[in-house]
Design a protein around this motif. Structure first.
Motif, PDB file in Angstrom:
ATOM      1  N   LEU A  26       0.797  -1.229   0.000  1.00  0.00           N
ATOM      2  CA  LEU A  26       0.000   0.000   0.000  1.00  0.00           C
ATOM      3  C   LEU A  26       0.831   1.280   0.000  1.00  0.00           C
ATOM      4  O   LEU A  26       0.310   2.351  -0.324  1.00  0.00           O
ATOM      5  CB  LEU A  26      -0.936   0.010   1.216  1.00  0.00           C
ATOM      6  CG  LEU A  26      -2.016  -1.059   1.206  1.00  0.00           C
ATOM      7  CD1 LEU A  26      -2.765  -1.060   2.527  1.00  0.00           C
ATOM      8  CD2 LEU A  26      -2.960  -0.862   0.029  1.00  0.00           C
ATOM      9  N   SER A  27       2.084   1.193   0.369  1.00  0.00           N
ATOM     10  CA  SER A  27       2.925   2.395   0.423  1.00  0.00           C
ATOM     11  C   SER A  27       3.133   2.948  -0.983  1.00  0.00           C
ATOM     12  O   SER A  27       3.347   2.207  -1.939  1.00  0.00           O
ATOM     13  CB  SER A  27       4.275   2.071   1.054  1.00  0.00           C
ATOM     14  OG  SER A  27       4.102   1.725   2.409  1.00  0.00           O
ATOM     15  N   ASN A  28       3.075   4.244  -1.063  1.00  0.00           N
ATOM     16  CA  ASN A  28       3.307   4.974  -2.317  1.00  0.00           C
ATOM     17  C   ASN A  28       2.340   4.605  -3.434  1.00  0.00           C
ATOM     18  O   ASN A  28       2.689   4.696  -4.609  1.00  0.00           O
ATOM     19  CB  ASN A  28       4.757   4.789  -2.780  1.00  0.00           C
ATOM     20  CG  ASN A  28       5.727   5.300  -1.746  1.00  0.00           C
ATOM     21  OD1 ASN A  28       5.544   6.390  -1.214  1.00  0.00           O
ATOM     22  ND2 ASN A  28       6.738   4.516  -1.432  1.00  0.00           N
ATOM     23  N   CYS A  29       1.137   4.177  -3.086  1.00  0.00           N
ATOM     24  CA  CYS A  29       0.121   3.939  -4.112  1.00  0.00           C
ATOM     25  C   CYS A  29      -0.278   5.283  -4.729  1.00  0.00           C
ATOM     26  O   CYS A  29      -0.301   6.307  -4.045  1.00  0.00           O
ATOM     27  CB  CYS A  29      -1.127   3.293  -3.511  1.00  0.00           C
ATOM     28  SG  CYS A  29      -0.951   1.550  -3.139  1.00  0.00           S
ATOM     29  N   THR A  30      -0.583   5.246  -6.004  1.00  0.00           N
ATOM     30  CA  THR A  30      -0.994   6.464  -6.695  1.00  0.00           C
ATOM     31  C   THR A  30      -2.320   6.232  -7.409  1.00  0.00           C
ATOM     32  O   THR A  30      -2.770   5.096  -7.565  1.00  0.00           O
ATOM     33  CB  THR A  30       0.063   6.901  -7.729  1.00  0.00           C
ATOM     34  OG1 THR A  30       0.224   5.856  -8.688  1.00  0.00           O
ATOM     35  CG2 THR A  30       1.389   7.214  -7.062  1.00  0.00           C
ATOM     36  N   PHE A  31      -2.928   7.328  -7.825  1.00  0.00           N
ATOM     37  CA  PHE A  31      -4.152   7.252  -8.608  1.00  0.00           C
ATOM     38  C   PHE A  31      -4.132   8.355  -9.663  1.00  0.00           C
ATOM     39  O   PHE A  31      -3.377   9.325  -9.560  1.00  0.00           O
ATOM     40  CB  PHE A  31      -5.391   7.387  -7.714  1.00  0.00           C
ATOM     41  CG  PHE A  31      -5.583   8.772  -7.158  1.00  0.00           C
ATOM     42  CD1 PHE A  31      -6.419   9.678  -7.809  1.00  0.00           C
ATOM     43  CD2 PHE A  31      -4.939   9.178  -6.002  1.00  0.00           C
ATOM     44  CE1 PHE A  31      -6.589  10.964  -7.309  1.00  0.00           C
ATOM     45  CE2 PHE A  31      -5.108  10.458  -5.497  1.00  0.00           C
ATOM     46  CZ  PHE A  31      -5.940  11.354  -6.148  1.00  0.00           C
ATOM     47  N   ARG A  32      -4.949   8.170 -10.666  1.00  0.00           N
ATOM     48  CA  ARG A  32      -5.179   9.198 -11.684  1.00  0.00           C
ATOM     49  C   ARG A  32      -6.672   9.243 -11.937  1.00  0.00           C
ATOM     50  O   ARG A  32      -7.379   8.269 -11.688  1.00  0.00           O
ATOM     51  CB  ARG A  32      -4.454   8.855 -12.992  1.00  0.00           C
ATOM     52  CG  ARG A  32      -2.964   8.850 -12.834  1.00  0.00           C
ATOM     53  CD  ARG A  32      -2.251   8.659 -14.125  1.00  0.00           C
ATOM     54  NE  ARG A  32      -2.736   7.489 -14.854  1.00  0.00           N
ATOM     55  CZ  ARG A  32      -2.382   7.184 -16.078  1.00  0.00           C
ATOM     56  NH1 ARG A  32      -1.553   7.950 -16.742  1.00  0.00           N
ATOM     57  NH2 ARG A  32      -2.832   6.111 -16.677  1.00  0.00           N
ATOM     58  N   SER A  53      -8.928  -2.642  -6.520  1.00  0.00           N
ATOM     59  CA  SER A  53      -8.131  -3.815  -6.213  1.00  0.00           C
ATOM     60  C   SER A  53      -9.052  -4.913  -5.690  1.00  0.00           C
ATOM     61  O   SER A  53     -10.056  -4.632  -5.036  1.00  0.00           O
ATOM     62  CB  SER A  53      -7.094  -3.454  -5.145  1.00  0.00           C
ATOM     63  OG  SER A  53      -6.597  -4.603  -4.511  1.00  0.00           O
ATOM     64  N   VAL A  54      -8.704  -6.156  -5.961  1.00  0.00           N
ATOM     65  CA  VAL A  54      -9.503  -7.256  -5.412  1.00  0.00           C
ATOM     66  C   VAL A  54      -9.411  -7.288  -3.883  1.00  0.00           C
ATOM     67  O   VAL A  54     -10.265  -7.863  -3.217  1.00  0.00           O
ATOM     68  CB  VAL A  54      -9.094  -8.622  -5.999  1.00  0.00           C
ATOM     69  CG1 VAL A  54      -9.391  -8.673  -7.474  1.00  0.00           C
ATOM     70  CG2 VAL A  54      -7.648  -8.940  -5.722  1.00  0.00           C
ATOM     71  N   LEU A  55      -8.376  -6.661  -3.357  1.00  0.00           N
ATOM     72  CA  LEU A  55      -8.203  -6.614  -1.902  1.00  0.00           C
ATOM     73  C   LEU A  55      -8.934  -5.438  -1.259  1.00  0.00           C
ATOM     74  O   LEU A  55      -9.019  -5.358  -0.042  1.00  0.00           O
ATOM     75  CB  LEU A  55      -6.709  -6.534  -1.560  1.00  0.00           C
ATOM     76  CG  LEU A  55      -5.881  -7.750  -1.963  1.00  0.00           C
ATOM     77  CD1 LEU A  55      -4.400  -7.484  -1.729  1.00  0.00           C
ATOM     78  CD2 LEU A  55      -6.342  -8.978  -1.204  1.00  0.00           C
ATOM     79  N   PHE A  56      -9.457  -4.511  -2.070  1.00  0.00           N
ATOM     80  CA  PHE A  56     -10.085  -3.311  -1.530  1.00  0.00           C
ATOM     81  C   PHE A  56     -11.163  -3.601  -0.490  1.00  0.00           C
ATOM     82  O   PHE A  56     -11.140  -3.016   0.594  1.00  0.00           O
ATOM     83  CB  PHE A  56     -10.655  -2.428  -2.655  1.00  0.00           C
ATOM     84  CG  PHE A  56     -11.574  -1.352  -2.159  1.00  0.00           C
ATOM     85  CD1 PHE A  56     -11.065  -0.253  -1.490  1.00  0.00           C
ATOM     86  CD2 PHE A  56     -12.942  -1.466  -2.315  1.00  0.00           C
ATOM     87  CE1 PHE A  56     -11.912   0.722  -1.007  1.00  0.00           C
ATOM     88  CE2 PHE A  56     -13.788  -0.494  -1.833  1.00  0.00           C
ATOM     89  CZ  PHE A  56     -13.277   0.612  -1.185  1.00  0.00           C
ATOM     90  N   PRO A  57     -12.143  -4.480  -0.766  1.00  0.00           N
ATOM     91  CA  PRO A  57     -13.184  -4.709   0.237  1.00  0.00           C
ATOM     92  C   PRO A  57     -12.624  -5.192   1.576  1.00  0.00           C
ATOM     93  O   PRO A  57     -13.071  -4.766   2.638  1.00  0.00           O
ATOM     94  CB  PRO A  57     -14.088  -5.770  -0.396  1.00  0.00           C
ATOM     95  CG  PRO A  57     -13.860  -5.614  -1.861  1.00  0.00           C
ATOM     96  CD  PRO A  57     -12.404  -5.228  -1.996  1.00  0.00           C
TER      97      PRO A  57
END
Length: 128
Positions: A26-32, A53-57
């Protein structure tokens, strides 16, 4: 975000090695984001967990698992599923319903603000 989730994972008793793997993931995750055909530059995720992500929930559930409605709210209950949150209560009095739901909502707003979770007002509704 990562710090709160990591804290919760340790509180749940996950092994240190697994917590470190999740933290590194999860460190340094980014989004656009895309708006009218234009794509933004990458931005760092500073709160919450990465969606899509499949892990989001699972991560979101672990992140929010300690939401609690105060006992003074009476029979108001909280239901969580993935990133959906619902409050529900029953009464024959509209005044009692309003008081219970307002108390619980105020508590949730404080909690959401503290942990930097935004509520989409357009998706919020009172159903009878």
């Amino acid at each position: 975000m990562v710090y709160r989730l990591v804290y919760n994972l340790y509180q749940y008793g996950l092994p240190d090695r697994l917590v470190r793997i999740i933290r590194n993931y999860l460190s340094n995750c980014t989004f656009r984001y895309r708006f009218e055909g234009t794509v933004s530059s990458s931005k760092r995720i500073r709160a919450g967990v990465p969606q899509g992500s499949v892990l989001f929930p699972t991560f979101f559930s672990l992140y929010t698992n300690d939401i609690a409605i105060p006992a003074k709210s009476g029979v108001t209950k909280l239901a969580l599923f993935a990133d959906d949150t619902a409050l529900f209560t029953t009464s024959t009095s509209m005044k009692v319903l309003t008081r219970r739901l307002q108390s619980a909502t105020t508590t949730l707003v404080v909690w959401f603000t503290k942990w930097r979770i935004e509520v989409n007002a357009d998706k919020s509704a009172l159903r009878q």
